[in-house]
Design a protein around this motif. Structure first.
Motif, PDB file in Angstrom:
ATOM      1  N   ASN A 183      44.347  28.228   4.325  1.00 30.76           N
ATOM      2  CA  ASN A 183      45.552  29.046   4.454  1.00 30.76           C
ATOM      3  C   ASN A 183      45.258  30.511   4.134  1.00 30.76           C
ATOM      4  OD1 ASN A 183      46.913  26.705   5.045  1.00 30.76           O
ATOM      5  ND2 ASN A 183      47.920  26.514   3.056  1.00 30.76           N
ATOM      6  N   GLU A 184      44.444  30.741   3.096  1.00 37.01           N
ATOM      7  CA  GLU A 184      44.076  32.107   2.713  1.00 37.01           C
ATOM      8  C   GLU A 184      43.237  32.771   3.807  1.00 37.01           C
ATOM      9  OE1 GLU A 184      42.008  31.720  -0.960  1.00 37.01           O
ATOM     10  OE2 GLU A 184      43.789  31.089  -2.086  1.00 37.01           O
ATOM     11  N   ILE A 185      42.322  32.011   4.392  1.00 36.47           N
ATOM     12  CA  ILE A 185      41.460  32.565   5.437  1.00 36.47           C
ATOM     13  C   ILE A 185      42.269  32.858   6.700  1.00 36.47           C
ATOM     14  CG2 ILE A 185      39.541  32.008   6.992  1.00 36.47           C
ATOM     15  CD1 ILE A 185      38.284  30.503   4.576  1.00 36.47           C
ATOM     16  N   ALA A 186      43.190  31.959   7.041  1.00 38.21           N
ATOM     17  CA  ALA A 186      44.051  32.188   8.198  1.00 38.21           C
ATOM     18  C   ALA A 186      44.895  33.439   8.004  1.00 38.21           C
ATOM     19  CB  ALA A 186      44.933  30.972   8.451  1.00 38.21           C
ATOM     20  N   GLU A 187      45.412  33.626   6.783  1.00 35.86           N
ATOM     21  CA  GLU A 187      46.188  34.820   6.463  1.00 35.86           C
ATOM     22  C   GLU A 187      45.320  36.070   6.565  1.00 35.86           C
ATOM     23  OE1 GLU A 187      49.139  37.444   5.378  1.00 35.86           O
ATOM     24  OE2 GLU A 187      49.364  35.326   5.907  1.00 35.86           O
ATOM     25  N   ILE A 197      35.573  41.345  12.676  1.00 37.13           N
ATOM     26  CA  ILE A 197      35.312  40.305  11.684  1.00 37.13           C
ATOM     27  C   ILE A 197      34.624  39.118  12.349  1.00 37.13           C
ATOM     28  CG2 ILE A 197      37.146  40.921  10.087  1.00 37.13           C
ATOM     29  CD1 ILE A 197      38.947  38.875  11.378  1.00 37.13           C
ATOM     30  N   SER A 198      33.801  38.435  11.590  1.00 34.51           N
ATOM     31  CA  SER A 198      33.034  37.313  12.126  1.00 34.51           C
ATOM     32  C   SER A 198      33.020  36.170  11.114  1.00 34.51           C
ATOM     33  CB  SER A 198      31.591  37.744  12.413  1.00 34.51           C
ATOM     34  OG  SER A 198      30.918  38.055  11.197  1.00 34.51           O
ATOM     35  N   LEU A 199      32.507  35.033  11.540  1.00 36.34           N
ATOM     36  CA  LEU A 199      32.358  33.883  10.653  1.00 36.34           C
ATOM     37  C   LEU A 199      31.520  34.263   9.434  1.00 36.34           C
ATOM     38  CD1 LEU A 199      32.600  30.811  10.070  1.00 36.34           C
ATOM     39  CD2 LEU A 199      30.520  30.510  11.430  1.00 36.34           C
ATOM     40  N   GLU A 204      31.153  35.269   3.643  1.00 35.02           N
ATOM     41  CA  GLU A 204      30.711  36.094   2.517  1.00 35.02           C
ATOM     42  C   GLU A 204      31.890  36.525   1.657  1.00 35.02           C
ATOM     43  OE1 GLU A 204      28.379  40.367   1.813  1.00 35.02           O
ATOM     44  OE2 GLU A 204      28.155  39.277   3.723  1.00 35.02           O
ATOM     45  N   ASP A 205      32.985  36.943   2.280  1.00 29.17           N
ATOM     46  CA  ASP A 205      34.148  37.440   1.541  1.00 29.17           C
ATOM     47  C   ASP A 205      34.817  36.350   0.703  1.00 29.17           C
ATOM     48  OD1 ASP A 205      33.763  39.938   2.560  1.00 29.17           O
ATOM     49  OD2 ASP A 205      35.321  39.807   4.098  1.00 29.17           O
ATOM     50  N   PHE A 206      34.752  35.090   1.191  1.00 32.45           N
ATOM     51  CA  PHE A 206      35.436  33.998   0.497  1.00 32.45           C
ATOM     52  C   PHE A 206      34.474  33.089  -0.271  1.00 32.45           C
ATOM     53  CE2 PHE A 206      38.728  35.408   3.321  1.00 32.45           C
ATOM     54  CZ  PHE A 206      39.907  35.145   2.645  1.00 32.45           C
ATOM     55  N   TYR A 207      33.198  33.504  -0.371  1.00 31.43           N
ATOM     56  CA  TYR A 207      32.205  32.779  -1.161  1.00 31.43           C
ATOM     57  C   TYR A 207      32.136  31.302  -0.763  1.00 31.43           C
ATOM     58  CZ  TYR A 207      32.895  36.980  -3.948  1.00 31.43           C
ATOM     59  OH  TYR A 207      33.018  38.289  -4.355  1.00 31.43           O
ATOM     60  N   TYR A 212      30.189  24.883   5.928  1.00 27.08           N
ATOM     61  CA  TYR A 212      31.369  24.215   5.372  1.00 27.08           C
ATOM     62  C   TYR A 212      32.645  24.863   5.893  1.00 27.08           C
ATOM     63  CZ  TYR A 212      34.632  22.295   1.935  1.00 27.08           C
ATOM     64  OH  TYR A 212      35.695  21.668   1.330  1.00 27.08           O
ATOM     65  N   LEU A 213      32.651  26.193   5.965  1.00 25.15           N
ATOM     66  CA  LEU A 213      33.812  26.905   6.488  1.00 25.15           C
ATOM     67  C   LEU A 213      34.113  26.478   7.923  1.00 25.15           C
ATOM     68  CD1 LEU A 213      36.004  29.066   6.619  1.00 25.15           C
ATOM     69  CD2 LEU A 213      34.215  30.779   7.002  1.00 25.15           C
TER      70      LEU A 213
END
Length: 289
Positions: A183-187, A197-199, A204-207, A212-213
């Protein structure tokens, strides 16, 4: 095992009732130009809408606006029975005109989401939905008119639910760590679609590892990260085509594409029409309206 209890299309309204006894995850990528109404007769589902995931239980009514991203997946409950309606803009036009004084044109935009019905609300909605199915099955005189009349009644009922009558609007979402992360990544994507922005950037931004992402994002949303980025961009481009006089080149840049050729290719992939033809179609509809 799937049991198709009913499936038919009448005057731009598709109605389908399917009962499933085994676990099922929607595999198709749901992002379409029709309005959608989903009612869960029995069972339980996880329902991803735009950037949030909801736990949808028996007796819930789900309203999906045109071009909203959505997907259902299974829970621990393996069986479910649902009724699905897909409705074209043209099919709703007579209803829009008839009830123009109560702003039916913005119904799906204002009411999209999950509505949990109480027992009385469930009975009322099921009577309407089963009545629509009965009309489409039996095809008696003026059945198409009666079908649309019952659909109009369903829309008005859902509008009343917004005011707390026979229902609760579901606002809480699934809060496990996995779902919260997606939900945070979608936001994040929704807020930053115009940038490059890329995968790898998101990972990297969300550690979180890229592998897995990629896996959990596809599992929950039905889309790869790159597909989701493109869809958010195309949805914004549609808004700009409809509400501004920007050129196609300007719009491509505003939504994050350096190449107008690539922008047109992606736009056509998800809308089946070029940006220019999309704008001309909108202008024609406005002239008719």
């Amino acid at each position: 095992m799937d049991t198709i209890l009913f499936s038919d299309t009448v005057g731009g309204i598709m109605v389908e009732r399917i009962k499933r006894e085994a676990s099922f995850n929607m595999v198709s990528k749901h992002f379409h130009n029709e309005y959608e109404i989903y009612y869960l007769v029995s069972g339980e589902r996880f329902y991803f809408i735009e950037k949030q995931t909801y736990d949808v239980k028996k007796g819930s009514l789900v309203i999906i606006d045109r071009n909203q991203i959505h997907k259902t997946v299974g829970t621990n409950t393996t069986h479910h029975d649902r009724i699905l309606m897909l409705i074209t803009e043209e099919a709703l036009e007579p209803i829009f005109q008839l009830y123009d004084n109560i702003d039916m044109r913005s119904f799906f935009t204002k009411n999209s989401g999950v509505i949990e019905l109480n027992e009385a609300g469930q009975h009322y909605v099921e009577e309407l939905l089963f009545g629509i199915i009965r009309e489409m099955k039996e095809k008696h005189t003026s059945y198409e008119f009666v079908t649309k009349a019952k659909l109009a009644e369903l829309l008005i009922f859902a509008t009343r639910c917004k005011n707390g009558e026979n229902a609760t609007l579901k606002s809480e979402t699934i809060q496990t760590e996995k779902y919260k992360k997606i939900n945070e990544i979608a936001e994040y994507i929704t807020q930053n679609y115009q940038y490059n922005i890329s995968l790898a950037d998101i990972s990297e931004d969300f550690y979180i590892s890229k592998c897995y992402l990629s896996r959990i994002f596809k599992e929950i949303t039905g889309f790869t990260v790159n597909e989701y980025i493109n869809i958010i961009r195309i949805k914004k481009a549609q808004q700009l085509l409809e509400n501004t006089d920007y050129s196609i080149t300007q719009i491509a840049g505003l939504v994050g594409y350096d190449s107008i050729t690539y922008f047109e290719k992606v736009f056509k992939k998800y809308t089946e029409i070029s940006p220019l033809k999309y704008r001309k179609k909108l202008m024609k509809l406005k002239q008719i309206g």
